[in-house]
Design a protein around this motif. Structure first.
Motif, PDB file in Angstrom:
ATOM      1  N   LEU A   1      -4.660 -56.860  30.906  1.00  0.00           N
ATOM      2  CA  LEU A   1      -4.714 -55.835  29.859  1.00  0.00           C
ATOM      3  C   LEU A   1      -3.309 -55.362  29.470  1.00  0.00           C
ATOM      4  O   LEU A   1      -3.125 -54.225  29.045  1.00  0.00           O
ATOM      5  CB  LEU A   1      -5.542 -54.642  30.342  1.00  0.00           C
ATOM      6  N   THR A   2      -2.330 -56.227  29.616  1.00  0.00           N
ATOM      7  CA  THR A   2      -0.949 -55.866  29.297  1.00  0.00           C
ATOM      8  C   THR A   2      -0.826 -55.364  27.859  1.00  0.00           C
ATOM      9  O   THR A   2      -1.395 -55.952  26.935  1.00  0.00           O
ATOM     10  CB  THR A   2      -0.021 -57.085  29.478  1.00  0.00           C
TER      11      THR A   2
ATOM     12  N   LEU B   1      -2.226 -54.133  34.300  1.00  0.00           N
ATOM     13  CA  LEU B   1      -2.150 -53.003  33.363  1.00  0.00           C
ATOM     14  C   LEU B   1      -0.702 -52.695  32.996  1.00  0.00           C
ATOM     15  O   LEU B   1      -0.337 -51.547  32.753  1.00  0.00           O
ATOM     16  CB  LEU B   1      -2.794 -51.768  33.990  1.00  0.00           C
ATOM     17  N   GLU B   2       0.126 -53.715  32.956  1.00  0.00           N
ATOM     18  CA  GLU B   2       1.531 -53.499  32.633  1.00  0.00           C
ATOM     19  C   GLU B   2       1.696 -53.004  31.195  1.00  0.00           C
ATOM     20  O   GLU B   2       0.902 -53.339  30.308  1.00  0.00           O
ATOM     21  CB  GLU B   2       2.317 -54.804  32.827  1.00  0.00           C
TER      22      GLU B   2
ATOM     23  N   ASN C   1       3.588 -52.632  36.459  1.00  0.00           N
ATOM     24  CA  ASN C   1       4.976 -52.626  35.996  1.00  0.00           C
ATOM     25  C   ASN C   1       5.087 -52.059  34.582  1.00  0.00           C
ATOM     26  O   ASN C   1       4.135 -52.107  33.806  1.00  0.00           O
ATOM     27  CB  ASN C   1       5.552 -54.050  35.985  1.00  0.00           C
ATOM     28  N   LYS C   2       6.248 -51.508  34.260  1.00  0.00           N
ATOM     29  CA  LYS C   2       6.575 -51.055  32.905  1.00  0.00           C
ATOM     30  C   LYS C   2       5.632 -49.976  32.396  1.00  0.00           C
ATOM     31  O   LYS C   2       5.214 -49.991  31.232  1.00  0.00           O
ATOM     32  CB  LYS C   2       6.585 -52.248  31.931  1.00  0.00           C
ATOM     33  N   ASN C   3       5.294 -49.041  33.272  1.00  0.00           N
ATOM     34  CA  ASN C   3       4.561 -47.860  32.847  1.00  0.00           C
ATOM     35  C   ASN C   3       5.459 -46.635  33.018  1.00  0.00           C
ATOM     36  O   ASN C   3       6.681 -46.764  33.051  1.00  0.00           O
ATOM     37  CB  ASN C   3       3.245 -47.738  33.614  1.00  0.00           C
TER      38      ASN C   3
ATOM     39  N   LEU D   1       0.715 -54.650  45.016  1.00  0.00           N
ATOM     40  CA  LEU D   1       0.854 -53.504  44.121  1.00  0.00           C
ATOM     41  C   LEU D   1       2.240 -53.574  43.477  1.00  0.00           C
ATOM     42  O   LEU D   1       3.261 -53.373  44.139  1.00  0.00           O
ATOM     43  CB  LEU D   1       0.689 -52.191  44.884  1.00  0.00           C
ATOM     44  N   LEU D   2       2.270 -53.871  42.190  1.00  0.00           N
ATOM     45  CA  LEU D   2       3.531 -54.014  41.462  1.00  0.00           C
ATOM     46  C   LEU D   2       3.805 -52.742  40.664  1.00  0.00           C
ATOM     47  O   LEU D   2       3.053 -52.407  39.752  1.00  0.00           O
ATOM     48  CB  LEU D   2       3.477 -55.231  40.539  1.00  0.00           C
TER      49      LEU D   2
END
Length: 471
Positions: A177-178, A204-205, A230-232, A263-264
């Motif tokens: 769901l990026t 979910l990045e 990542n990237k949130n 877990l990223l």
């Protein structure tokens, strides 16, 4: 007129009532242009109702939330905001609709129907086969076999109707769901997780998620093994002590995130050590990414790798690099020395709060407290605090120098060590800069506190110091 994104054909019934402050939206017809609603209402000098949007990319806007001398909202960038008509924006679509758009067989050739592909998060091509019939019901039945799906940057904002997702893709194991609109999940409850326990990897990045409470809702996904965040915009991580009684699973013995192994969390805003320490509570967690967070950036007051390794007792892979037994041992010993050199209080409760693993590691590695030395003098006193370190010259102006191994007092400061290096290697008119080599780090880490001692920095016997020159 106020600046706004290019208009695209959309349903004319879209109104300002369809949006709310803080909502994630995309430009109509362009799901990759993402932004956040910061204002709803009139704009002076222009008729009708407008939506003020702060765009993610920080570019393509026209102003900072103010127009003609009046401020309507505060944007992130000087030119990241625009005012748009409601019809120029989209609040997104449901996940089931996105899956149908991406994977339903429509006017494809027979060859295209025979084999289609999605890409996993590791960029491996995963085959999805369709039988190629014209009946809609038969097409939908093919979703039963869909195990991996990617709907990245498709403007997905909701889970859909109750049980719709599970009915559509009952065997889904990987979901990407990026780059969608899931910053807040008002609909993420039993609809998503009840009966949908085949999912093993959820990506979910890049969704602008800024609340860990939203992530906790995913703890009901009992089969989840990998969660990519990542990237949130997450600032804190806290392991849920128990599952909410309002959740879809009525099981007092349920363990939150019980099977989560990866877990990223790279490129977020995490800046506190309590978030790092809380990762030890995840029962199966073995692979963690914390790179590009303030807490893991020494230049921003964060911790070097050895501190993170020591604080994370069960993790075997950190920031994509495997932690060897040797690295773990050396990191833990160095961390204990670091804490011993910096603690000023003997308040055990305070030490336990700030350094939860300190006492355990100190005991495990048999490290004793520094003994009073006021009655000790001469060679015995000197020997009791000596550590052996290797010094390596690498500066381009330093000439070819052989590495030196020296025994120095653990109380030697970084500033003093720089002076000693100038003497040891006969360096003239060269300003020295020091780095410490750490296993698991591709590059030596800078040692910049001139007043800090080697003991305070956790540098002990066997360490290698790289001697370079200021650029």
């Amino acid at each position: 007129m106020p600046s706004c994104p290019p208009r695209r054909p959309v349903m004319s019934s879209t109104t300002a009532a369809a949006f709310r402050l803080g909502q994630r939206v995309h430009a109509a017809g362009d799901p990759r242009r993402l932004g956040t609603v910061r204002y709803l209402g009139p704009v002076e000098g222009h008729g009708g109702v407008w939506v003020g949007v702060d765009w993610d990319d920080g570019a393509g806007g026209r102003h900072d939330g103010s127009l003609a001398g009046r401020r309507y909202f505060v944007a992130v960038g000087e030119c990241s905001a625009t005012f748009a008509r409601p019809t120029a924006l989209s609040g997104g679509i449901s996940l089931p609709d996105a899956l149908r758009l991406r994977y339903r067989v429509q006017d494809f050739t027979k060859e295209e129907q025979d084999e289609m592909y999605v890409f996993s998060t590791s960029q491996k091509r995963v085959s999805v086969e369709f039988v190629g019939t014209d009946k809609v019901q038969e097409k939908l039945n093919n979703f039963n076999e869909l195990a991996s799906a990617s709907v990245s940057y498709m403007g997905v904002s909701s889970i859909g109707a109750p049980n719709e997702l599970n009915s559509l893709v009952p065997n889904l194991k990987l979901l990407d769901l990026t780059g969608n609109l899931f910053s807040q999940w008002q609909t993420l409850d039993g609809k998503f997780v009840q009966g949908f326990n085949t999912l093993r990897l959820l990506n979910l990045e890049d969704n602008h998620i800024d609340s860990w409470d939203e992530i906790v809702k995913l703890s009901y996904l009992r089969s989840l093994e990998q969660l990519h965040l990542n990237k949130n915009r997450l600032k804190h991580v806290k392991y849920p002590s128990n599952l909410s009684p309002d959740g879809p699973i009525d099981d007092a013995a349920a363990v939150p995130f019980e099977n989560l192994q990866v877990l990223l969390l790279g490129s977020n805003d995490i800046d506190d050590f309590s978030s790092v320490d809380s990762l030890n509570l995840f029962p199966s967690l073995r692979d963690v990414r914390l790179s590009d967070n303030p807490v893991a950036d020494p230049a921003k007051g964060g911790a070097p790798r050895f501190v993170l390794v020591a604080r994370l007792g069960k993790v075997g892979i950190l920031n994509g690099s495997e932690i060897s037994p040797r690295e773990r041992r050396e990191s833990e010993i160095r961390y204990v020395r670091l804490v011993m050199g910096k603690i000023e209080s003997n308040d055990q409760e305070e030490i336990r709060r700030l350094h939860p693993r300190f006492a355990e590691l100190k005991s495990f590695h048999g490290i004793e407290d520094e003994k009073p030395t006021s009655s000790i003098s001469g060679p015995q006193k000197m020997a009791s605090g000596l550590i052996s370190i290797t010094l390596k010259c690498v500066g381009p102006s330093m000439g070819e120098k052989q590495p030196l191994t020296k025994k120095l007092p653990a109380t030697t400061t970084v500033g003093k060590l720089k002076s000693l290096c100038e003497s040891f290697f006969k360096l003239k008119d060269i300003k020295v800069k020091l780095f410490v080599e750490e296993e698991g780090c591709p590059l030596p880490q800078p040692v910049e506190e001139d007043t800090a001692s080697l003991m305070e920095l956790g540098i002990g016997s066997g360490a290698t110091i790289v001697v370079d020159e200021e650029s």
